[in-house]
Design a protein around this motif. Structure first.
Motif, PDB file in Angstrom:
ATOM      1  N   GLY A 125       0.919  -0.883  -0.229  1.00 28.09           N
ATOM      2  CA  GLY A 125      -0.081   0.159  -0.241  1.00 28.09           C
ATOM      3  C   GLY A 125       0.706   1.065   0.020  1.00 28.09           C
ATOM      4  O   GLY A 125       2.247   1.422  -0.318  1.00 28.09           O
ATOM      5  N   ASP A 126       0.031   2.223  -0.046  1.00 33.05           N
ATOM      6  CA  ASP A 126       0.930   3.453  -0.068  1.00 33.05           C
ATOM      7  C   ASP A 126       1.299   4.059   1.147  1.00 33.05           C
ATOM      8  O   ASP A 126       2.556   4.510   1.045  1.00 33.05           O
ATOM      9  CB  ASP A 126      -0.028   5.287  -1.111  1.00 33.05           C
ATOM     10  N   ASP A 127       0.059   4.351   2.144  1.00 34.91           N
ATOM     11  CA  ASP A 127       0.946   4.988   3.319  1.00 34.91           C
ATOM     12  C   ASP A 127       0.637   4.084   4.539  1.00 34.91           C
ATOM     13  O   ASP A 127      -0.476   3.320   4.847  1.00 34.91           O
ATOM     14  CB  ASP A 127      -0.255   5.939   3.089  1.00 34.91           C
ATOM     15  N   PRO A 128       1.055   3.599   5.383  1.00 32.72           N
ATOM     16  CA  PRO A 128       0.757   2.813   6.123  1.00 32.72           C
ATOM     17  C   PRO A 128      -0.198   3.554   7.373  1.00 32.72           C
ATOM     18  O   PRO A 128      -0.680   4.620   7.525  1.00 32.72           O
ATOM     19  CB  PRO A 128       2.188   2.983   7.730  1.00 32.72           C
ATOM     20  N   ARG A 129      -0.763   2.502   7.665  1.00 30.64           N
ATOM     21  CA  ARG A 129      -2.129   2.577   8.781  1.00 30.64           C
ATOM     22  C   ARG A 129      -1.729   2.643   9.832  1.00 30.64           C
ATOM     23  O   ARG A 129      -1.114   1.788  10.334  1.00 30.64           O
ATOM     24  CB  ARG A 129      -3.265   1.413   8.790  1.00 30.64           C
ATOM     25  N   TRP A 130      -2.376   3.555  10.748  1.00 36.24           N
ATOM     26  CA  TRP A 130      -2.635   3.417  12.565  1.00 36.24           C
ATOM     27  C   TRP A 130      -2.477   2.049  13.414  1.00 36.24           C
ATOM     28  O   TRP A 130      -2.165   1.849  14.417  1.00 36.24           O
ATOM     29  CB  TRP A 130      -3.239   4.604  12.762  1.00 36.24           C
ATOM     30  N   TYR A 131      -3.292   1.220  12.182  1.00 34.65           N
ATOM     31  CA  TYR A 131      -3.371   0.208  13.614  1.00 34.65           C
ATOM     32  C   TYR A 131      -2.546  -1.410  12.955  1.00 34.65           C
ATOM     33  O   TYR A 131      -2.938  -2.145  13.510  1.00 34.65           O
ATOM     34  CB  TYR A 131      -5.241  -1.014  13.321  1.00 34.65           C
ATOM     35  N   ASP A 132      -0.941  -0.987  11.546  1.00 34.63           N
ATOM     36  CA  ASP A 132      -0.974  -2.426  11.168  1.00 34.63           C
ATOM     37  C   ASP A 132      -0.065  -3.014  12.250  1.00 34.63           C
ATOM     38  O   ASP A 132       0.154  -3.840  12.732  1.00 34.63           O
ATOM     39  CB  ASP A 132       0.015  -1.050  10.486  1.00 34.63           C
ATOM     40  N   PRO A 133       0.690  -1.442  13.714  1.00 36.81           N
ATOM     41  CA  PRO A 133       0.871  -2.506  14.798  1.00 36.81           C
ATOM     42  C   PRO A 133      -0.089  -3.042  16.063  1.00 36.81           C
ATOM     43  O   PRO A 133       1.187  -4.623  15.827  1.00 36.81           O
ATOM     44  CB  PRO A 133       1.924  -1.062  15.577  1.00 36.81           C
ATOM     45  N   ILE A 134      -0.888  -3.052  15.792  1.00 32.56           N
ATOM     46  CA  ILE A 134      -1.428  -3.258  16.725  1.00 32.56           C
ATOM     47  C   ILE A 134      -2.140  -5.204  16.179  1.00 32.56           C
ATOM     48  O   ILE A 134      -2.193  -5.821  16.154  1.00 32.56           O
ATOM     49  CB  ILE A 134      -3.100  -2.721  17.041  1.00 32.56           C
ATOM     50  N   ALA A 135      -1.958  -5.187  15.279  1.00 33.73           N
ATOM     51  CA  ALA A 135      -2.504  -5.841  13.774  1.00 33.73           C
ATOM     52  C   ALA A 135      -1.493  -6.914  14.561  1.00 33.73           C
ATOM     53  O   ALA A 135      -2.112  -8.326  14.458  1.00 33.73           O
ATOM     54  CB  ALA A 135      -2.827  -5.633  12.540  1.00 33.73           C
ATOM     55  N   VAL A 136      -0.317  -6.802  14.133  1.00 29.95           N
ATOM     56  CA  VAL A 136       1.083  -7.577  14.180  1.00 29.95           C
ATOM     57  C   VAL A 136       0.986  -7.694  15.519  1.00 29.95           C
ATOM     58  O   VAL A 136       1.591  -9.340  15.370  1.00 29.95           O
ATOM     59  CB  VAL A 136       2.146  -6.478  13.376  1.00 29.95           C
ATOM     60  N   VAL A 137       0.929  -7.307  16.235  1.00 30.10           N
ATOM     61  CA  VAL A 137       1.457  -7.998  17.729  1.00 30.10           C
ATOM     62  C   VAL A 137       0.263  -8.676  18.172  1.00 30.10           C
ATOM     63  O   VAL A 137       0.584 -10.180  18.628  1.00 30.10           O
ATOM     64  CB  VAL A 137       1.283  -6.612  18.990  1.00 30.10           C
ATOM     65  N   LEU A 138      -0.957  -8.256  17.866  1.00 26.33           N
ATOM     66  CA  LEU A 138      -1.992  -9.389  18.119  1.00 26.33           C
ATOM     67  C   LEU A 138      -2.434 -10.377  17.288  1.00 26.33           C
ATOM     68  O   LEU A 138      -1.860 -11.844  17.674  1.00 26.33           O
ATOM     69  CB  LEU A 138      -3.797  -8.617  18.195  1.00 26.33           C
ATOM     70  N   GLY A 139      -1.971  -9.972  15.689  1.00 23.43           N
ATOM     71  CA  GLY A 139      -2.065 -11.502  15.113  1.00 23.43           C
ATOM     72  C   GLY A 139      -0.384 -12.239  15.206  1.00 23.43           C
ATOM     73  O   GLY A 139      -0.707 -13.527  15.478  1.00 23.43           O
ATOM     74  N   GLY A 140       0.158 -11.116  15.563  1.00 20.77           N
ATOM     75  CA  GLY A 140       1.692 -12.577  16.281  1.00 20.77           C
ATOM     76  C   GLY A 140       1.345 -13.059  17.423  1.00 20.77           C
ATOM     77  O   GLY A 140       1.517 -14.392  17.287  1.00 20.77           O
ATOM     78  N   THR A 141       1.228 -12.445  18.611  1.00 20.69           N
ATOM     79  CA  THR A 141       0.793 -13.716  19.502  1.00 20.69           C
ATOM     80  C   THR A 141      -0.415 -14.815  19.842  1.00 20.69           C
ATOM     81  O   THR A 141      -0.296 -15.650  19.830  1.00 20.69           O
ATOM     82  CB  THR A 141       0.059 -12.076  20.624  1.00 20.69           C
ATOM     83  N   LEU A 142      -1.513 -14.555  19.093  1.00 24.24           N
ATOM     84  CA  LEU A 142      -2.804 -15.779  18.465  1.00 24.24           C
ATOM     85  C   LEU A 142      -1.325 -16.284  17.914  1.00 24.24           C
ATOM     86  O   LEU A 142      -2.291 -17.220  18.126  1.00 24.24           O
ATOM     87  CB  LEU A 142      -3.438 -14.733  17.621  1.00 24.24           C
ATOM     88  N   LEU A 143      -1.025 -16.506  17.029  1.00 27.80           N
ATOM     89  CA  LEU A 143      -0.554 -17.579  15.862  1.00 27.80           C
ATOM     90  C   LEU A 143       0.260 -17.829  16.931  1.00 27.80           C
ATOM     91  O   LEU A 143       1.136 -19.442  16.306  1.00 27.80           O
ATOM     92  CB  LEU A 143       0.091 -16.775  14.818  1.00 27.80           C
ATOM     93  N   SER A 144       1.734 -17.349  17.883  1.00 28.57           N
ATOM     94  CA  SER A 144       2.321 -17.851  18.190  1.00 28.57           C
ATOM     95  C   SER A 144       1.656 -18.737  19.477  1.00 28.57           C
ATOM     96  O   SER A 144       1.997 -20.203  20.022  1.00 28.57           O
ATOM     97  CB  SER A 144       2.773 -17.252  19.536  1.00 28.57           C
ATOM     98  N   PHE A 145       0.634 -18.331  19.912  1.00 34.66           N
ATOM     99  CA  PHE A 145       0.064 -19.413  20.856  1.00 34.66           C
ATOM    100  C   PHE A 145      -1.052 -20.679  19.871  1.00 34.66           C
ATOM    101  O   PHE A 145      -0.593 -21.656  20.771  1.00 34.66           O
ATOM    102  CB  PHE A 145      -1.538 -18.271  21.170  1.00 34.66           C
ATOM    103  N   LEU A 146      -1.472 -20.682  18.735  1.00 31.53           N
ATOM    104  CA  LEU A 146      -1.851 -21.557  17.853  1.00 31.53           C
ATOM    105  C   LEU A 146      -1.293 -22.533  18.204  1.00 31.53           C
ATOM    106  O   LEU A 146      -0.771 -23.711  18.004  1.00 31.53           O
ATOM    107  CB  LEU A 146      -2.421 -21.047  16.685  1.00 31.53           C
ATOM    108  N   ALA A 147       0.231 -21.730  17.337  1.00 30.80           N
ATOM    109  CA  ALA A 147       1.637 -22.921  16.934  1.00 30.80           C
ATOM    110  C   ALA A 147       1.693 -23.334  18.776  1.00 30.80           C
ATOM    111  O   ALA A 147       2.250 -25.223  18.188  1.00 30.80           O
ATOM    112  CB  ALA A 147       3.237 -21.567  16.365  1.00 30.80           C
ATOM    113  N   VAL A 148       2.705 -22.921  20.035  1.00 29.43           N
ATOM    114  CA  VAL A 148       2.059 -23.739  20.689  1.00 29.43           C
ATOM    115  C   VAL A 148       1.525 -24.851  21.228  1.00 29.43           C
ATOM    116  O   VAL A 148       1.959 -25.937  21.546  1.00 29.43           O
ATOM    117  CB  VAL A 148       2.834 -22.744  21.897  1.00 29.43           C
ATOM    118  N   GLN A 149       0.389 -24.776  21.000  1.00 28.18           N
ATOM    119  CA  GLN A 149      -0.436 -25.024  21.476  1.00 28.18           C
ATOM    120  C   GLN A 149      -0.858 -26.658  20.676  1.00 28.18           C
ATOM    121  O   GLN A 149      -1.129 -27.661  20.529  1.00 28.18           O
ATOM    122  CB  GLN A 149      -1.847 -24.775  21.380  1.00 28.18           C
TER     123      GLN A 149
END
Length: 385
Positions: A125-149
């Motif tokens: 995309g052209d411009d970064p979005r304000w919620y990109d850091p939140i989405a990355v952190v939440l998505g990474g945490t959720l996927l890490s949890f699922l991977a461990v489980q």
């Protein structure tokens, strides 16, 4: 890093290594089962197929024991080895899928993190979005949890599958049970003989000696009556005879109590143990946590374990306090007797070995921990309905 954290990290790496190996061996096992499946029809090729399946199954059993900390018996049939491999390749494939998704997720996370740090928009995309850091952190945490489980689930399936297939057959279980019952019968006979010898010894050394002393005092009193009048002497001998009779009665009561306390039958185990605590010459505490009364056979074993352990502690440990605990965990009654004595008790001694035989006769387990310097812990676990 603390020793506990180091152990957790080390165990996690060991489990991951075991799952990686299991994922790598799943493809050869799948090919083996597919290629050798038709060979199971002919008796000649079936023997060679089962031999290969046994070899692969042993590799898996070693892997699970080393990396997943799950020991399993090697006493299983060759046909069960082939069936295990057929099911194991599915679990291994599932583990491989979890690892592949985990690696892809980690690479995607690295790319997204790089885009965030460089000021680019996550995902393009052209411009970064304000919620990109939140989405990355939440998505990474959720996927890490699922991977461990997912990895924990694959490890649990691996262990459960091994426990199901790597074990004795029904015939072998029956053979082992027969051996256990044969040993238990011998333990029962030995326990009865030991108890009989103990009763004979108590009667000979205690009650019989008191009765002999009583007879001697009465004989002296009779001779005093036949001689010159000596009322004071006769009165003294009668007093001694009365005291000796009381002593013999107490000895007999003590022996009968050790044979089988009447309170155990009439009032139950708790009251019998309370009476035992009251009669102890060393300060003794009782923690009784059974909500239901056990069967008569279990009550008897529990009582005599406590009684013998307390007697040994009083006689040999030079202790100043004894603690008795009786509690139930699911279908097992646990008895624990602890003293603060000098320790050094040997499980092969006459008293403790007799207790071990009595507990073994009830299909229970018996253990003694008695380091030099104390404390001594006598523990018995008995199955109950």
């Amino acid at each position: 890093m603390s020793s506990t954290a180091e152990r957790i990290v080390s165990r996690a790496w060991r489990v991951c290594a075991g799952l990686v190996l299991g994922a790598l061996t799943s493809l050869p096992e799948l090919l083996f089962c597919v290629l050798t499946g038709p060979a199971l029809i002919a008796p000649l090729t079936r023997r060679w197929t089962f031999a290969g399946a046994r070899w692969l199954a042993e590799l898996e059993r070693s892997r699970i024991a080393r990396f997943l900390s799950s020991e399993n018996s090697g006493d299983y049939g060759n046909d069960r080895a082939w069936r295990y491999l057929a099911a194991r390749c599915v679990v291994g494939g599932l583990g491989a899928g979890v690892f592949v998704l985990t690696v892809l997720g980690a690479l995607t996370g690295v790319v997204m993190l790089g885009q965030l740090l460089s000021g680019e928009a996550v995902g393009g995309g052209d411009d970064p979005r304000w919620y990109d850091p939140i989405a990355v952190v939440l998505g990474g945490t959720l996927l890490s949890f699922l991977a461990v489980q997912g990895l924990l689930g694959v490890a649990a399936l691996d262990r459960a599958l091994a426990r199901h297939f790597f074990g004795p057959s029904d015939k072998e279980r029956l053979r082992r049970r027969v051996r256990e019952l044969t040993t238990t019968r011998a333990e029962v006979v030995e326990a009865v003989n030991t108890e009989r010898r103990r009763i004979e010894r108590d009667l000979h050394d205690g009650v019989q000696q008191s009765l002999v002393a009583l007879g001697m005092v009465l004989g002296r009193a009779r001779r005093a009556l036949g001689s010159a009048p000596a009322p004071a002497r006769v009165e003294e001998l009668v007093r001694q005879a009365h005291e000796q009779s009381q002593h013999a009665l107490n000895e007999l009561r003590e022996v009968t109590w050790r044979v089988y306390p009447i309170a155990l039958e009439t009032a139950g185990l708790e009251v019998a143990l309370e009476s035992l605590v009251e009669r102890s010459t060393v300060p003794t505490s009782l923690t009784y946590a059974l909500t239901e009364r056990p069967d008569a056979a279990t009550e008897t074993v529990v009582y005599f374990v406590v009684s013998e352990a307390v007697t040994n502690a009083v006689k040999h440990s030079d202790c100043t306090r004894i603690e008795i605990e009786v509690f139930r965990n699911e279908k097992v009654i646990t008895v624990r007797v602890t003293d603060d004595g000098v320790g050094g008790a040997t499980p092969t001694g006459a008293g403790l070995s007799g207790l071990a035989r009595r507990v073994a006769a009830a299909d229970g387990t018996f253990a003694v921990e008695s380091p030099v310097g104390g404390p001594t812990v006598v523990r018995a676990e008995l199955p109950c309905a």
